[in-house]
Design a protein around this motif. Structure first.
Motif, mmCIF file in Angstrom:
data_model
loop_
_atom_site.group_PDB
_atom_site.id
_atom_site.type_symbol
_atom_site.label_atom_id
_atom_site.label_comp_id
_atom_site.label_asym_id
_atom_site.label_seq_id
_atom_site.Cartn_x
_atom_site.Cartn_y
_atom_site.Cartn_z
ATOM 1 N N VAL A 1 2.775 9.469 6.458
ATOM 2 C CA VAL A 1 2.092 8.575 5.524
ATOM 3 C C VAL A 1 3.060 7.574 4.890
ATOM 4 C CG1 VAL A 1 0.555 8.383 3.532
ATOM 5 C CG2 VAL A 1 0.332 10.326 5.071
ATOM 6 N N VAL A 2 4.081 8.061 4.225
ATOM 7 C CA VAL A 2 5.137 7.176 3.715
ATOM 8 C C VAL A 2 6.233 7.119 4.767
ATOM 9 C CG1 VAL A 2 6.887 6.839 1.933
ATOM 10 C CG2 VAL A 2 4.609 7.684 1.320
ATOM 11 N N GLY A 3 6.617 5.914 5.139
ATOM 12 C CA GLY A 3 7.604 5.758 6.197
ATOM 13 C C GLY A 3 9.030 5.853 5.701
ATOM 14 N N TYR A 4 9.936 5.455 6.564
ATOM 15 C CA TYR A 4 11.349 5.405 6.209
ATOM 16 C C TYR A 4 11.552 4.425 5.060
ATOM 17 C CZ TYR A 4 16.329 4.233 6.623
ATOM 18 O OH TYR A 4 17.653 3.986 6.368
ATOM 19 N N ILE A 5 12.323 4.843 4.070
ATOM 20 C CA ILE A 5 12.628 3.996 2.915
ATOM 21 C C ILE A 5 14.102 3.640 2.979
ATOM 22 C CG2 ILE A 5 12.614 3.813 0.401
ATOM 23 C CD1 ILE A 5 10.376 5.924 0.396
ATOM 24 N N ALA A 6 14.378 2.455 3.471
ATOM 25 C CA ALA A 6 15.763 2.019 3.617
ATOM 26 C C ALA A 6 16.400 1.810 2.252
ATOM 27 C CB ALA A 6 15.818 0.723 4.424
ATOM 28 N N PRO A 7 17.706 1.940 2.147
ATOM 29 C CA PRO A 7 18.375 1.636 0.889
ATOM 30 C C PRO A 7 18.085 0.202 0.449
ATOM 31 C CG PRO A 7 19.872 2.735 2.412
ATOM 32 C CD PRO A 7 18.635 2.393 3.194
ATOM 33 N N SER A 8 17.884 0.038 -0.854
ATOM 34 C CA SER A 8 17.603 -1.302 -1.383
ATOM 35 C C SER A 8 18.444 -1.544 -2.630
ATOM 36 C CB SER A 8 16.111 -1.455 -1.695
ATOM 37 O OG SER A 8 15.680 -0.403 -2.554
ATOM 38 N N PHE B 1 9.459 9.940 14.431
ATOM 39 C CA PHE B 1 8.004 9.946 14.488
ATOM 40 C C PHE B 1 7.441 9.431 13.175
ATOM 41 C CE2 PHE B 1 4.013 12.091 13.383
ATOM 42 C CZ PHE B 1 3.210 11.712 14.451
ATOM 43 N N LEU B 2 6.460 8.547 13.247
ATOM 44 C CA LEU B 2 5.758 8.058 12.057
ATOM 45 C C LEU B 2 4.270 8.287 12.238
ATOM 46 C CD1 LEU B 2 5.521 6.478 9.376
ATOM 47 C CD2 LEU B 2 5.459 4.373 10.738
ATOM 48 N N GLY B 3 3.684 9.085 11.362
ATOM 49 C CA GLY B 3 2.247 9.288 11.354
ATOM 50 C C GLY B 3 1.657 8.646 10.110
ATOM 51 N N TYR B 4 0.860 7.610 10.287
ATOM 52 C CA TYR B 4 0.296 6.934 9.117
ATOM 53 C C TYR B 4 -1.201 7.204 9.000
ATOM 54 C CZ TYR B 4 -1.442 3.139 12.177
ATOM 55 O OH TYR B 4 -2.102 2.413 13.142
ATOM 56 N N ALA B 5 -1.696 7.018 7.785
ATOM 57 C CA ALA B 5 -3.085 7.336 7.475
ATOM 58 C C ALA B 5 -3.893 6.055 7.345
ATOM 59 C CB ALA B 5 -3.171 8.143 6.190
ATOM 60 N N ALA B 6 -4.896 5.907 8.180
ATOM 61 C CA ALA B 6 -5.706 4.681 8.187
ATOM 62 C C ALA B 6 -6.496 4.503 6.903
ATOM 63 C CB ALA B 6 -6.657 4.691 9.384
ATOM 64 N N GLU B 7 -6.730 5.600 6.154
ATOM 65 C CA GLU B 7 -7.537 5.525 4.947
ATOM 66 C C GLU B 7 -6.724 5.819 3.683
ATOM 67 O OE1 GLU B 7 -10.979 7.976 5.536
ATOM 68 O OE2 GLU B 7 -11.763 6.708 7.136
ATOM 69 N N ASP B 8 -5.427 5.591 3.771
ATOM 70 C CA ASP B 8 -4.593 5.606 2.573
ATOM 71 C C ASP B 8 -4.463 4.155 2.125
ATOM 72 O OD1 ASP B 8 -2.430 5.484 0.748
ATOM 73 O OD2 ASP B 8 -1.539 7.296 1.604
ATOM 74 N N ILE C 1 -0.138 1.698 2.914
ATOM 75 C CA ILE C 1 -0.920 1.065 3.981
ATOM 76 C C ILE C 1 -0.046 0.827 5.216
ATOM 77 C CG2 ILE C 1 -2.542 0.011 2.375
ATOM 78 C CD1 ILE C 1 -0.986 -2.606 2.661
ATOM 79 N N PRO C 2 -0.628 0.898 6.407
ATOM 80 C CA PRO C 2 0.167 0.707 7.625
ATOM 81 C C PRO C 2 0.839 -0.650 7.699
ATOM 82 C CG PRO C 2 -2.199 0.761 8.117
ATOM 83 C CD PRO C 2 -2.032 1.227 6.715
ATOM 84 N N GLU C 3 0.234 -1.674 7.093
ATOM 85 C CA GLU C 3 0.835 -3.003 7.107
ATOM 86 C C GLU C 3 2.180 -3.036 6.384
ATOM 87 O OE1 GLU C 3 -3.671 -3.528 7.251
ATOM 88 O OE2 GLU C 3 -2.214 -2.277 6.166
ATOM 89 N N LEU C 4 2.424 -2.043 5.520
ATOM 90 C CA LEU C 4 3.714 -1.913 4.847
ATOM 91 C C LEU C 4 4.569 -0.842 5.504
ATOM 92 C CD1 LEU C 4 5.651 -2.475 2.455
ATOM 93 C CD2 LEU C 4 4.393 -0.729 1.165
ATOM 94 N N VAL C 5 3.954 0.292 5.805
ATOM 95 C CA VAL C 5 4.701 1.458 6.267
ATOM 96 C C VAL C 5 5.384 1.207 7.615
ATOM 97 C CG1 VAL C 5 4.439 3.839 7.041
ATOM 98 C CG2 VAL C 5 3.288 3.080 4.965
#
Length: 324
Positions: free
Chosen positions: A128-135, A267-274, A278-282
């Motif tokens: 659901v939440v993807g990789y969070i790169a250092p910022s 592996f990235l598993g995202y949720a279409a109804e979160d 949202i997948p456009e960000l994740v």
């Protein structure tokens, strides 16, 4: 999960963790499952039931602030590098040199900080939440501004209230209202109430409630209620306070530039109804940093894939993506 499989261990920071463990059979890797907010090791029970009989090693901690683990309320103790180090300490205690790391929600943040320990990781999975790169150069307000500019609405407006003093007491008082937003029915409640600034606060303070999703049974609610209220919500909310106070931004300055990318299978598993993650960000925040094999799967789910879609997740995804 069998209570006899749990252990206690005090990390190098002096914090005592409660975690479930099972030794790997010869030739099988160990899987480390890292939960997010507001969960516990129990959220991975269906993964434990699937993988343990197959001989996989397992390490499933109650993360800092939750269930049987210590519950400090100093946000500085929740920076990403420190939580990742706690996980490495637990792996050391189990004699595990390398493992497959799996994160969900804020657990993905912790798994993302493999930046500090690339030699300990066989593969990674983000749910659901993807990789969070250092910022190190982007503060939280800058991130919020980017979200509004890019997507035309807030996605994480609830962070503001979650980081406010006293929010924990209101949540504890009106737990049923909070619970009905944690597990939304319909999922669009997250777009309408959770994502906008002030939406969750108004809902919980007004003690509004809604029905649970079909995948939730009464025992799930009882577990969450007992687990969270017994220890209070002040510690779990530190995952938001550390972010809103900019402490993770400072912590990210410690990550070496050459460690930003993921060089193992991912592996990235995202949720279409979160409607927050949202997948456009994740997907775009993850894909550019993956330099090894990368598998992306969509689930027709809200945020809680491990509750609603564990059979599909276990049977379809892990082996092909992570060479399990």
């Amino acid at each position: 999960m069998d209570p006899s499989g749990y252990k206690k261990y005090t990390t190098s920071r002096g914090l005592t963790y409660n975690y479930y463990a099972a030794k790997a059979s010869p030739g099988k890797p160990t899987l480390v499952f890292v939960h997010g907010w507001p969960s516990s090791s129990w959220d991975w029970r269906k993964q434990v039931a699937f993988f343990q009989p197959k001989g996989y090693g397992l390490i499933v901690p109650d993360m800092l602030g939750y269930s049987g683990t210590d519950k400090p309320t100093d946000p500085k103790l929740y920076v990403g590098s420190a939580l990742a180090q706690d996980v490495m300490n637990i792996m050391d205690n189990e004699g595990v040199g390398k493992a497959v790391l799996v994160g969900h929600d804020w657990g993905s943040k912790i798994v993302s900080r493999i930046n500090f320990h690339p030699d300990r990781v066989l593969a990674v999975a983000f749910l659901v939440v993807g990789y969070i790169a250092p910022s190190p150069d982007v503060d939280t307000e800058g991130f919020f501004a980017f979200i509004r500019e890019t997507f035309g609405r807030d996605l994480y407006g609830y962070w503001r209230w979650f980081a406010e003093d006293g929010a924990d007491k209101t949540m504890e008082k009106n737990f049923d209202a909070l619970y009905s937003l944690i597990f939304p029915e319909p999922p669009t409640l997250w777009r309408e109430v959770v994502a906008p600034v002030g939406g969750v606060k108004a809902w919980v303070e007004g003690n509004k409630q809604g029905p649970p999703p079909k995948y939730l049974t009464p025992d799930v609610k009882e577990h969450y209620k007992q687990s969270l209220l017994s220890g209070g919500l002040a510690a779990p909310l530190c995952y938001y306070r550390v972010q809103m106070q900019g402490l993770n931004t400072e912590d990210d300055k410690l990550v070496p530039q050459d460690a930003y990318d993921i060089k193992v299978p991912c592996f990235l598993g995202y949720a279409a109804e979160d409607y927050c993650s949202i997948p456009e960000l994740v997907i775009p925040q993850t894909k550019p940093h993956v330099k090894g094999p990368f598998t992306v799967k969509e689930f027709a789910s809200d945020h809680w894939i491990t509750h609603s879609h564990s059979p599909q997740l276990n049977a379809r995804c892990w082996s092909e993506a992570l060479a399990l």
